[in-house]
Design an enzyme around this catalytic site. Structure first.
Site, PDB file in Angstrom:
ATOM      1  N   ASP A  40       0.837  -1.109   0.004  1.00 51.74           N
ATOM      2  CA  ASP A  40      -0.060  -0.028  -0.069  1.00 51.74           C
ATOM      3  C   ASP A  40       0.794   1.457   0.033  1.00 51.74           C
ATOM      4  O   ASP A  40       2.048   1.217   0.648  1.00 51.74           O
ATOM      5  CB  ASP A  40      -0.821  -0.069   1.214  1.00 51.74           C
ATOM      6  CG  ASP A  40      -1.957   0.901   1.122  1.00 51.74           C
ATOM      7  OD1 ASP A  40      -3.115   0.373   1.295  1.00 51.74           O
ATOM      8  OD2 ASP A  40      -1.824   2.082   1.404  1.00 51.74           O
ATOM      9  N   ASN A  92      -2.390  12.629  -2.307  1.00 47.31           N
ATOM     10  CA  ASN A  92      -3.540  13.236  -3.322  1.00 47.31           C
ATOM     11  C   ASN A  92      -3.962  14.883  -3.020  1.00 47.31           C
ATOM     12  O   ASN A  92      -4.087  15.522  -3.979  1.00 47.31           O
ATOM     13  CB  ASN A  92      -4.704  12.333  -3.523  1.00 47.31           C
ATOM     14  CG  ASN A  92      -4.895  11.305  -4.411  1.00 47.31           C
ATOM     15  OD1 ASN A  92      -4.282  11.500  -5.404  1.00 47.31           O
ATOM     16  ND2 ASN A  92      -5.510  10.268  -4.079  1.00 47.31           N
ATOM     17  N   ASP A 117      -2.398   9.823  -9.596  1.00 52.20           N
ATOM     18  CA  ASP A 117      -2.421   8.943 -10.635  1.00 52.20           C
ATOM     19  C   ASP A 117      -0.879   8.647 -11.046  1.00 52.20           C
ATOM     20  O   ASP A 117      -0.548   7.725 -11.391  1.00 52.20           O
ATOM     21  CB  ASP A 117      -3.353   9.391 -11.626  1.00 52.20           C
ATOM     22  CG  ASP A 117      -4.738   9.172 -11.493  1.00 52.20           C
ATOM     23  OD1 ASP A 117      -4.985   8.528 -10.475  1.00 52.20           O
ATOM     24  OD2 ASP A 117      -5.614   9.547 -12.261  1.00 52.20           O
ATOM     25  N   GLU A 160      -4.926   2.225  -3.977  1.00 49.66           N
ATOM     26  CA  GLU A 160      -3.391   2.418  -3.988  1.00 49.66           C
ATOM     27  C   GLU A 160      -3.107   1.136  -3.428  1.00 49.66           C
ATOM     28  O   GLU A 160      -1.858   1.083  -2.994  1.00 49.66           O
ATOM     29  CB  GLU A 160      -3.070   3.468  -3.099  1.00 49.66           C
ATOM     30  CG  GLU A 160      -3.411   3.651  -1.512  1.00 49.66           C
ATOM     31  CD  GLU A 160      -4.622   4.035  -0.890  1.00 49.66           C
ATOM     32  OE1 GLU A 160      -5.599   4.086  -1.896  1.00 49.66           O
ATOM     33  OE2 GLU A 160      -4.765   4.201   0.143  1.00 49.66           O
TER      34      GLU A 160
END
Lengths: 319, 204
Positions: free
Chosen positions: A187, A195, A204, A230
């Site tokens: 992860d 983000n 992304d 993720e």
């Protein structure tokens, strides 16, 4: 009106090939369709053996067909799907197909002449190139679809559905052959913050870059998929826990040692990795154990690797 | 809709015609293959098409039967479709029998060839008995190893009103096996067939 007088022009106009053979398999007639495509003149080949005129026919196979037609007085057939062509003839779509020769449906029929009752054989050739081309296109599209169906659109690695199917299969294989197998789940650390800082496009970019980097660190037989937002998974067939820990540490260090470039910024990324080995668990149990290990890696400071320790081991340690 | 029954006389007559046609077929095949082939037809049965899938699911419990279809058209509205069912494990034996073991023919090609030889040889004989003659469509594989044949059979059979089930037994000198042939005939062709049988019966 004489029908007979129309038959020759009809045979010439027919958009199918017609060959007539006598009982010795000598050419009695070829229509214009065949003559033009094979570049032959009827008068020159009349009376010659079929196999002498068309030297690259599948001889043993065709001979047997012709024999059965003659002896049993039954028709014989050949289908382009099973045998793409019998006569090597050009087709009229030379540029749009991968195949050089006309795909053919072929019927071989017994004929008897009304005049002398002698036995003849008619070979009817129908051009099936269009069907052949469509089928090829369909086949290609199906392959592309199948490929697209396995792939995660953003990262280009396997999607969760396919990855989990593969896990099931690999687990069955490991069980059957009693081979080792390990699983990594990892992860991206603090991805939500990332983000928030760089926007979803930045997130992304990180996901794409990290998956590409990790893919280069794995063996061809390892199966790498995107498990969730993720979260990623790697199936390591033929790999015991110690080997899996080495792979996990290598991945963890490689990601931490580099930054991801995005909009002239360098984004630092780290991973937490959980590792578990297959010891006869179900798919769900194995995933759950790997997830517990991942949770421990998160809880114990992130940017690290933790193996799943069974409760028994855990109890031993406590004692 | 007229019910598609046969009287006992008509049924016996049809059985007799099938026997004669099969006799001719086995004679021709024996000469062609140069080995003793005996095709026996123990019994024919008229089956409701909707019962066919269940019937054959029971006969081929392993689900690995191959279905090959061949359409035929005769004069006076007689037409239909034959379906051959093989158990796949028999394919190799039939192929060897018909001399296919020495070339590059695919299994699909062997299956269609074998079916067309067996069915057209028989159907030509049957047509002759009925003073008719048949033309044939190219055989096609409805189902083979990759598919479940019962659904395919249900799809095909649903288009027809009558199925004449002909169990064929192939006997060779040291080997025998069964395969099934079905004649599927649409309702209006059944009416034609009944008239033809009456004509044959009147000639006795």
């Amino acid at each position: 009106m004489q029908i007979a007088g129309l038959l020759q022009p009809l045979l010439a106009q027919l958009n199918s090939g017609v060959l007539v053979l006598d009982a010795e398999y000598r050419l009695v007639f070829i229509n214009q369709f065949i003559a033009r495509r094979a570049n032959l003149v009827l008068a020159e080949v009349q009376g010659q053996l079929l196999f002498d005129v068309f030297t690259d026919l599948p001889r043993a196979w065709l001979q047997r067909k012709l024999d059965s037609v003659q002896e049993l007085q039954i028709p014989a057939f050949s289908n382009w799907e099973q045998r793409q062509y019998i006569f090597k003839l050009p087709h009229l779509r030379p540029l749009s197909t991968g195949s050089q020769y006309m795909a053919q449906n072929c019927s071989i029929m017994p004929l008897s002449s009304a005049d002398n009752n002698a036995g003849y054989i008619c070979i009817l050739i129908e051009d099936a190139t269009d069907a052949f081309v469509y089928q090829q296109q369909l086949h290609n599209s199906m392959q592309q679809l199948e490929q697209a169906n396995r792939i995660d659109g953003l990262t280009g690695i396997f999607n969760r559905r396919y990855w989990q199917q593969q896990l099931q299969l690999e687990l069955q294989r490991a069980t059957r052959y009693q081979h080792p197998l390990s699983l990594l789940l990892f992860d991206l650390d603090k991805f939500k913050q990332l983000n928030d800082t760089y926007g979803h496009q930045g997130g992304d970019a990180v996901l794409m870059s990290v998956s590409q980097q990790i893919a280069t660190l794995l063996r061809d037989t390892d199966i790498f998929g995107r498990y969730g937002g993720e979260e990623f998974g790697v199936i390591l067939p033929e790999t015991a826990l110690s080997g899996a820990m080495m792979v996990a540490n290598r991945v963890c260090q490689a990601i931490a040692s580099q930054t991801v470039s995005y909009n002239q910024q360098h984004i630092a990324v780290t991973l937490s990795i959980g590792v578990a080995s297959f010891t006869g668990q179900s798919v769900d149990e194995l995933i759950q154990q790997t997830d517990i290990a991942l949770y421990n890696a998160k809880r114990q400071g992130r940017n690290c690797v933790r193996a799943y320790a069974s409760e028994q081991n855990y109890l031993k340690k406590v004692n | 809709m007229t019910t598609l029954y046969f009287t006992e006389e008509q049924r016996d007559c049809l059985q007799e015609l099938v026997n004669v046609a099969m006799g001719q077929a086995s004679d021709k095949l024996a000469r062609y293959l140069d080995t003793l082939v005996h095709l026996q037809v123990p019994a024919i049965a008229l089956v409701e098409t909707e019962q066919l899938p269940e019937h054959f699911a029971r006969r081929y419990p392993q689900h690995n039967a191959s279905l090959i279809s061949l359409g035929f058209f005769g004069d006076q509205g007689l037409r239909g479709e034959t379906i051959m069912l093989y158990q796949l494990e028999n394919v190799g034996v039939i192929a060897q029998l018909l001399g296919y073991d020495d070339d590059d023919s695919s299994e699909a090609e062997m299956l269609t060839d074998i079916s067309s030889v067996l069915t057209t040889t028989f159907l030509n004989g049957l047509a002759e008995q009925l003073e008719n003659s048949f033309s044939y469509a190219a055989p096609r594989i409805l189902s083979s190893r990759d598919q479940h044949f019962v659904q395919k059979l249900a799809d095909t059979a649903s288009q027809w009103q009558l199925a004449l089930q002909v169990d064929i037994r192939y006997q060779l000198i040291d080997y025998s096996f069964n395969c099934d042939m079905m004649l599927l005939v649409p309702g209006e062709a059944v009416l034609q067939l009944r008239q033809m049988l009456n004509k044959v019966l009147a000639g006795f």
